[in-house]
Design a protein around this motif. Structure first.
Motif, mmCIF file in Angstrom:
data_model
loop_
_atom_site.group_PDB
_atom_site.id
_atom_site.type_symbol
_atom_site.label_atom_id
_atom_site.label_comp_id
_atom_site.label_asym_id
_atom_site.label_seq_id
_atom_site.Cartn_x
_atom_site.Cartn_y
_atom_site.Cartn_z
ATOM 1 N N VAL A 61 23.782 34.326 70.258
ATOM 2 C CA VAL A 61 24.696 35.409 69.901
ATOM 3 C C VAL A 61 23.874 36.613 69.475
ATOM 4 C CG1 VAL A 61 26.547 36.141 68.351
ATOM 5 C CG2 VAL A 61 26.489 33.782 69.207
ATOM 6 N N SER A 62 24.161 37.752 70.049
ATOM 7 C CA SER A 62 23.391 38.957 69.750
ATOM 8 C C SER A 62 23.877 39.630 68.472
ATOM 9 C CB SER A 62 23.508 39.951 70.905
ATOM 10 O OG SER A 62 24.813 40.505 70.955
ATOM 11 N N ARG A 63 23.069 40.524 67.970
ATOM 12 C CA ARG A 63 23.478 41.296 66.787
ATOM 13 C C ARG A 63 24.738 42.095 67.073
ATOM 14 N NH1 ARG A 63 19.121 45.223 64.166
ATOM 15 N NH2 ARG A 63 19.418 46.374 66.111
ATOM 16 N N ASP A 64 24.826 42.724 68.235
ATOM 17 C CA ASP A 64 26.014 43.506 68.573
ATOM 18 C C ASP A 64 27.258 42.626 68.586
ATOM 19 O OD1 ASP A 64 24.547 45.813 68.774
ATOM 20 O OD2 ASP A 64 24.477 45.825 70.967
ATOM 21 N N GLU A 65 27.139 41.420 69.132
ATOM 22 C CA GLU A 65 28.291 40.512 69.168
ATOM 23 C C GLU A 65 28.699 40.084 67.760
ATOM 24 O OE1 GLU A 65 28.049 38.155 73.389
ATOM 25 O OE2 GLU A 65 26.474 37.718 71.906
ATOM 26 N N ALA A 66 27.709 39.795 66.923
ATOM 27 C CA ALA A 66 28.010 39.385 65.549
ATOM 28 C C ALA A 66 28.694 40.504 64.777
ATOM 29 C CB ALA A 66 26.726 38.959 64.841
ATOM 30 N N LEU A 67 28.233 41.727 64.968
ATOM 31 C CA LEU A 67 28.824 42.854 64.247
ATOM 32 C C LEU A 67 30.203 43.203 64.797
ATOM 33 C CD1 LEU A 67 25.684 45.110 63.723
ATOM 34 C CD2 LEU A 67 26.844 43.666 62.038
ATOM 35 N N ARG A 68 30.404 43.011 66.097
ATOM 36 C CA ARG A 68 31.752 43.214 66.666
ATOM 37 C C ARG A 68 32.734 42.205 66.091
ATOM 38 N NH1 ARG A 68 29.518 44.403 71.562
ATOM 39 N NH2 ARG A 68 29.732 42.248 72.301
ATOM 40 N N ASN A 69 32.283 40.966 66.000
ATOM 41 C CA ASN A 69 33.120 39.921 65.405
ATOM 42 C C ASN A 69 33.447 40.262 63.952
ATOM 43 O OD1 ASN A 69 32.585 37.008 63.721
ATOM 44 N ND2 ASN A 69 34.199 36.994 65.268
ATOM 45 N N ALA A 71 33.579 43.235 62.631
ATOM 46 C CA ALA A 71 34.515 44.361 62.628
ATOM 47 C C ALA A 71 35.939 43.895 62.916
ATOM 48 C CB ALA A 71 34.068 45.403 63.648
ATOM 49 N N ASP A 72 36.096 42.923 63.820
ATOM 50 C CA ASP A 72 37.426 42.380 64.114
ATOM 51 C C ASP A 72 38.026 41.709 62.877
ATOM 52 O OD1 ASP A 72 37.278 43.204 66.759
ATOM 53 O OD2 ASP A 72 36.656 41.233 67.513
ATOM 54 N N ILE A 73 37.207 40.968 62.158
ATOM 55 C CA ILE A 73 37.675 40.275 60.963
ATOM 56 C C ILE A 73 38.015 41.277 59.865
ATOM 57 C CG2 ILE A 73 36.894 38.737 59.104
ATOM 58 C CD1 ILE A 73 35.451 37.113 61.318
ATOM 59 N N ILE A 74 37.198 42.302 59.713
ATOM 60 C CA ILE A 74 37.482 43.352 58.732
ATOM 61 C C ILE A 74 38.823 44.013 59.020
ATOM 62 C CG2 ILE A 74 36.751 45.637 57.918
ATOM 63 C CD1 ILE A 74 33.823 44.620 58.508
ATOM 64 N N ALA A 75 39.060 44.301 60.301
ATOM 65 C CA ALA A 75 40.291 45.001 60.691
ATOM 66 C C ALA A 75 41.528 44.133 60.509
ATOM 67 C CB ALA A 75 40.184 45.455 62.142
ATOM 68 N N SER A 82 32.065 39.688 53.984
ATOM 69 C CA SER A 82 30.611 39.603 54.082
ATOM 70 C C SER A 82 30.267 38.967 55.421
ATOM 71 C CB SER A 82 30.058 38.769 52.925
ATOM 72 O OG SER A 82 28.647 38.735 52.929
ATOM 73 N N ALA A 83 28.996 39.018 55.809
ATOM 74 C CA ALA A 83 28.621 38.498 57.126
ATOM 75 C C ALA A 83 27.386 37.622 57.064
ATOM 76 C CB ALA A 83 28.374 39.643 58.107
ATOM 77 N N ASP A 84 27.437 36.558 57.846
ATOM 78 C CA ASP A 84 26.281 35.706 58.116
ATOM 79 C C ASP A 84 25.513 36.363 59.254
ATOM 80 O OD1 ASP A 84 24.496 33.833 59.085
ATOM 81 O OD2 ASP A 84 25.974 32.235 59.337
ATOM 82 N N LEU A 85 24.359 36.941 58.943
ATOM 83 C CA LEU A 85 23.581 37.663 59.950
ATOM 84 C C LEU A 85 22.288 36.939 60.303
ATOM 85 C CD1 LEU A 85 24.244 41.323 58.762
ATOM 86 C CD2 LEU A 85 25.373 40.032 60.587
ATOM 87 N N ALA A 104 26.587 47.388 56.941
ATOM 88 C CA ALA A 104 27.360 48.271 56.067
ATOM 89 C C ALA A 104 28.137 49.304 56.876
ATOM 90 C CB ALA A 104 26.429 48.965 55.077
ATOM 91 N N GLU A 105 27.567 49.751 57.968
ATOM 92 C CA GLU A 105 28.216 50.795 58.769
ATOM 93 C C GLU A 105 29.470 50.304 59.477
ATOM 94 O OE1 GLU A 105 25.458 52.728 61.353
ATOM 95 O OE2 GLU A 105 24.395 53.705 59.691
ATOM 96 N N VAL A 106 29.583 48.995 59.761
ATOM 97 C CA VAL A 106 30.797 48.502 60.424
ATOM 98 C C VAL A 106 31.899 48.175 59.420
ATOM 99 C CG1 VAL A 106 29.513 47.607 62.397
ATOM 100 C CG2 VAL A 106 30.122 46.060 60.511
ATOM 101 N N GLY A 107 31.617 48.322 58.119
ATOM 102 C CA GLY A 107 32.642 48.095 57.115
ATOM 103 C C GLY A 107 32.454 46.870 56.250
ATOM 104 N N LEU A 108 31.398 46.127 56.463
ATOM 105 C CA LEU A 108 31.109 44.966 55.623
ATOM 106 C C LEU A 108 30.723 45.402 54.212
ATOM 107 C CD1 LEU A 108 29.113 43.051 58.328
ATOM 108 C CD2 LEU A 108 31.131 42.105 57.154
ATOM 109 N N VAL A 109 30.968 44.524 53.242
ATOM 110 C CA VAL A 109 30.586 44.821 51.868
ATOM 111 C C VAL A 109 29.534 43.837 51.364
ATOM 112 C CG1 VAL A 109 32.783 45.896 51.346
ATOM 113 C CG2 VAL A 109 32.482 43.444 50.909
ATOM 114 N N GLY A 110 29.022 43.007 52.274
ATOM 115 C CA GLY A 110 27.964 42.071 51.939
ATOM 116 C C GLY A 110 27.439 41.426 53.200
ATOM 117 N N SER A 111 26.248 40.849 53.100
ATOM 118 C CA SER A 111 25.682 40.126 54.244
ATOM 119 C C SER A 111 24.551 39.244 53.754
ATOM 120 C CB SER A 111 25.161 41.090 55.320
ATOM 121 O OG SER A 111 24.056 41.832 54.847
#
Length: 275
Positions: A61-69, A71-75, A82-85, A104-111
């Motif tokens: 899984v790429s970074r872009d895919e993880a951050l898209r996922n 963002a979907d959960i945030i929305a 928070s995110a497991d990165l 942080a830029e996609v809206g997460l408040v932790g990682s």
């Protein structure tokens, strides 16, 4: 709530008492968990990999895919997320910092960033490099205009390195490097968990993932744990239901799985858009 308000709420949760942060793998599971009453959510790298039909822990899984996922959960909800990165999608301190900044830029408040390399032949980063990576990620996290909660993970026990002393040494170094929450998945027993909690001053996360887990949330709270996550276990529980229902239809041909299934009406109600 805006991102700053979510970040402040998330930070406050870590002050106690113990809270559970479940790990949805998509927007739908996030809405269900929010509807059940959880106060915050975290993504799951394994749950996402399974949802995409891939294996976890192999860089699938790429970074872009993880951050898209993420963002979907945030929305999907108004909860802090928070995110497991994983390892930050790169070996260098710069990669860990950049991944944290993008989180942080996609809206997460932790990682979280872990010290596992993803290389089976050499599974854990060298101590010095590990600390440099955590320090860089923590600096990026704390450069935000709101309290971004950064989690550092010591992965020894997930990779056959059952060395509690080294795990504690790493967690203590990660705390000094700026981590806000500490996490050593795979600790063997409650005594080891208690020892880890007593060895650091920042909140400790424990993940529920193994079969026959012998301790309760109350036991973990008494040991000093501040946060409990579910990792991939909720995703695996959902896949268990799918497996069992499938095998019942393909085997005896009955449909008793429907007797305990959540109703269409209940799911529909939980999927109502956030307000």
């Amino acid at each position: 709530m805006n991102q700053e308000q979510k970040a402040e709420r998330f930070q406050a949760l870590h002050q106690g008492p113990l809270f559970v942060i479940p790990n949805p793998w998509d927007a739908g599971s996030a809405r269900l968990l929010a509807g059940f009453g959880f106060k915050a959510l975290a993504t799951t790298s394994a749950g996402l990999a399974f949802a995409l039909g891939r294996r976890d822990g192999e860089g699938s899984v790429s970074r872009d895919e993880a951050l898209r996922n993420a963002a979907d959960i945030i929305a999907a909800t108004d909860l802090p997320v928070s995110a497991d990165l994983e390892n930050g999608y790169g070996d260098t301190p710069e990669a860990a910092a950049e991944t944290t900044r993008l989180a942080a830029e996609v809206g997460l408040v932790g990682s979280s960033i872990e010290d596992a390399t993803g290389n089976a032949a050499d599974p854990i980063y060298d101590f010095i490099l590990s600390v440099e990576r955590i320090a860089a990620a923590a600096e990026a996290a704390h450069a935000r205009a709101f309290p971004f909660t950064f989690v550092a993970r010591a992965e020894n026990f997930l990779h056959g390195r059952n060395d509690l002393d080294d795990t504690i040494r790493r967690l203590q170094a990660y705390e000094k490097a700026g981590a806000d929450v500490l996490f050593a998945p795979g600790l063997p027993n409650l005594e080891a968990i208690r020892t880890v909690c007593a060895s650091v001053t920042k909140p400790v996360n424990v993940v529920l993932g193994a079969k026959n887990t012998p301790y309760s949330l109350a036991d973990l709270a008494a040991a000093g744990v501040r946060r409990v996550s579910t990792g991939s276990s909720f995703a695996r529980a959902a896949l268990t239901g799918l497996r069992d229902a499938s095998l019942e239809l393909l085997g005896p041909g009955t449909a008793t799985y429907l007797d305990d299934a959540i109703s269409f009406a209940e799911v529909t109600a939980l999927m109502a858009p956030k307000r």
